[in-house]
Design a protein around this motif. Sequence first.
Motif, PDB file in Angstrom:
ATOM      1  N   UNK A 295       9.755 -11.008  -3.700  1.00  0.00           N
ATOM      2  CA  UNK A 295       9.636 -12.157  -2.803  1.00  0.00           C
ATOM      3  C   UNK A 295       8.574 -11.912  -1.735  1.00  0.00           C
ATOM      4  N   UNK A 296       8.624 -10.749  -1.109  1.00  0.00           N
ATOM      5  CA  UNK A 296       7.664 -10.416  -0.054  1.00  0.00           C
ATOM      6  C   UNK A 296       6.240 -10.345  -0.592  1.00  0.00           C
ATOM      7  N   UNK A 297       6.063  -9.746  -1.757  1.00  0.00           N
ATOM      8  CA  UNK A 297       4.723  -9.632  -2.339  1.00  0.00           C
ATOM      9  C   UNK A 297       4.171 -11.013  -2.699  1.00  0.00           C
ATOM     10  N   UNK A 298       5.023 -11.896  -3.222  1.00  0.00           N
ATOM     11  CA  UNK A 298       4.571 -13.255  -3.533  1.00  0.00           C
ATOM     12  C   UNK A 298       4.162 -14.007  -2.262  1.00  0.00           C
ATOM     13  N   UNK A 299       4.936 -13.829  -1.194  1.00  0.00           N
ATOM     14  CA  UNK A 299       4.586 -14.466   0.084  1.00  0.00           C
ATOM     15  C   UNK A 299       3.269 -13.903   0.610  1.00  0.00           C
ATOM     16  N   UNK A 300       3.080 -12.608   0.461  1.00  0.00           N
ATOM     17  CA  UNK A 300       1.855 -11.956   0.916  1.00  0.00           C
ATOM     18  C   UNK A 300       0.646 -12.474   0.134  1.00  0.00           C
ATOM     19  N   UNK A 301       0.807 -12.629  -1.170  1.00  0.00           N
ATOM     20  CA  UNK A 301      -0.270 -13.188  -1.993  1.00  0.00           C
ATOM     21  C   UNK A 301      -0.588 -14.610  -1.537  1.00  0.00           C
ATOM     22  N   UNK A 302       0.443 -15.374  -1.196  1.00  0.00           N
ATOM     23  CA  UNK A 302       0.217 -16.733  -0.702  1.00  0.00           C
ATOM     24  C   UNK A 302      -0.585 -16.725   0.593  1.00  0.00           C
TER      25      UNK A 302
ATOM     26  N   UNK B  94      -2.111  -1.462   7.681  1.00  0.00           N
ATOM     27  CA  UNK B  94      -1.082  -2.284   7.038  1.00  0.00           C
ATOM     28  C   UNK B  94      -0.707  -3.476   7.920  1.00  0.00           C
ATOM     29  N   UNK B  95      -0.451  -4.601   7.271  1.00  0.00           N
ATOM     30  CA  UNK B  95       0.012  -5.779   8.004  1.00  0.00           C
ATOM     31  C   UNK B  95       1.541  -5.799   7.995  1.00  0.00           C
ATOM     32  N   UNK B  96       2.113  -6.820   8.597  1.00  0.00           N
ATOM     33  CA  UNK B  96       3.567  -6.932   8.652  1.00  0.00           C
ATOM     34  C   UNK B  96       4.170  -7.007   7.250  1.00  0.00           C
ATOM     35  N   UNK B  97       3.534  -7.789   6.380  1.00  0.00           N
ATOM     36  CA  UNK B  97       4.058  -7.915   5.021  1.00  0.00           C
ATOM     37  C   UNK B  97       3.965  -6.581   4.280  1.00  0.00           C
ATOM     38  N   UNK B  98       2.898  -5.822   4.525  1.00  0.00           N
ATOM     39  CA  UNK B  98       2.774  -4.490   3.919  1.00  0.00           C
ATOM     40  C   UNK B  98       3.942  -3.596   4.350  1.00  0.00           C
ATOM     41  N   UNK B  99       4.288  -3.673   5.629  1.00  0.00           N
ATOM     42  CA  UNK B  99       5.382  -2.858   6.152  1.00  0.00           C
ATOM     43  C   UNK B  99       6.702  -3.282   5.504  1.00  0.00           C
TER      44      UNK B  99
ATOM     45  N   UNK C 224      -0.679  -3.187  12.025  1.00  0.00           N
ATOM     46  CA  UNK C 224      -1.829  -3.566  12.848  1.00  0.00           C
ATOM     47  C   UNK C 224      -2.936  -4.200  12.020  1.00  0.00           C
ATOM     48  N   UNK C 225      -2.586  -4.684  10.830  1.00  0.00           N
ATOM     49  CA  UNK C 225      -3.556  -5.349   9.973  1.00  0.00           C
ATOM     50  C   UNK C 225      -3.307  -6.848   9.916  1.00  0.00           C
ATOM     51  N   UNK C 226      -4.155  -7.540   9.185  1.00  0.00           N
ATOM     52  CA  UNK C 226      -4.066  -8.982   9.012  1.00  0.00           C
ATOM     53  C   UNK C 226      -3.594  -9.287   7.594  1.00  0.00           C
ATOM     54  N   UNK C 227      -2.541 -10.089   7.468  1.00  0.00           N
ATOM     55  CA  UNK C 227      -1.963 -10.397   6.158  1.00  0.00           C
ATOM     56  C   UNK C 227      -2.925 -11.159   5.252  1.00  0.00           C
ATOM     57  N   UNK C 228      -3.760 -11.970   5.822  1.00  0.00           N
ATOM     58  CA  UNK C 228      -4.660 -12.787   5.025  1.00  0.00           C
ATOM     59  C   UNK C 228      -5.913 -12.072   4.560  1.00  0.00           C
ATOM     60  N   UNK C 229      -6.178 -10.901   5.106  1.00  0.00           N
ATOM     61  CA  UNK C 229      -7.395 -10.157   4.774  1.00  0.00           C
ATOM     62  C   UNK C 229      -7.204  -9.378   3.470  1.00  0.00           C
ATOM     63  N   UNK C 230      -8.170  -9.495   2.581  1.00  0.00           N
ATOM     64  CA  UNK C 230      -8.166  -8.711   1.345  1.00  0.00           C
ATOM     65  C   UNK C 230      -9.146  -7.562   1.554  1.00  0.00           C
TER      66      UNK C 230
ATOM     67  N   UNK D 215       3.337 -13.088  11.079  1.00  0.00           N
ATOM     68  CA  UNK D 215       3.436 -12.652  12.468  1.00  0.00           C
ATOM     69  C   UNK D 215       2.654 -11.347  12.651  1.00  0.00           C
ATOM     70  N   UNK D 216       2.057 -11.157  13.812  1.00  0.00           N
ATOM     71  CA  UNK D 216       1.376  -9.875  14.045  1.00  0.00           C
ATOM     72  C   UNK D 216       2.346  -8.747  14.403  1.00  0.00           C
ATOM     73  N   UNK D 217       3.609  -9.085  14.615  1.00  0.00           N
ATOM     74  CA  UNK D 217       4.608  -8.092  15.023  1.00  0.00           C
ATOM     75  C   UNK D 217       5.730  -8.014  13.991  1.00  0.00           C
ATOM     76  N   UNK D 218       6.199  -6.814  13.757  1.00  0.00           N
ATOM     77  CA  UNK D 218       7.321  -6.616  12.843  1.00  0.00           C
ATOM     78  C   UNK D 218       8.602  -7.089  13.508  1.00  0.00           C
TER      79      UNK D 218
END
Length: 173
Positions: A87-94, A40-45, A128-134, A106-109
Amino acid sequence: MIEFLRRIASHRLAWGLLAASALFLELCALFFQHILGLSPCVMCIYERIATLGVIAAGLLGMVSPQKWYLRWSAMLLWGYSAFRGLQLALQHVDYQLNPSPFNVCSPYADFPSWAPLDQWVPWLFFPDGDCGEISWQFLSFSMPQWLVAIFAAYLLVFVVVAVGNLVKGRCCN
């Protein structure tokens, strides 16, 4: 119709279904993380925390939904959690659809110092994941895109139930 919407929010079953649906999402997230090995990335958390807010709202609503102050506290928590989750999910999709060096998470929560959840419960909150990775798709939609639909549905149902509880009907509760 208004009376029906008012009755829904004053029954434990409806609140239990809300909590159960959000708990199912949390269990899916843990399955993806610990069984399938998707980090999971920061946005996932953060989206996970919004889902925990929906669970908390469902549990709070189950306590005594006939009491207006508990029902409205649960509804406000539900609405806020659904809104922030959307809001968070839309930012993550972006982040996923418009990758650039200037559009990254950010790589850190960023938890408050009084509640470092990533240190207290790392198996649930450590990113510990990357937000931009699908890394996963279903029907050509990524996980954050599905979360946009899920949080939008939570928010839509919240608005309908809240309006039903605000409008004066024949029901006195």
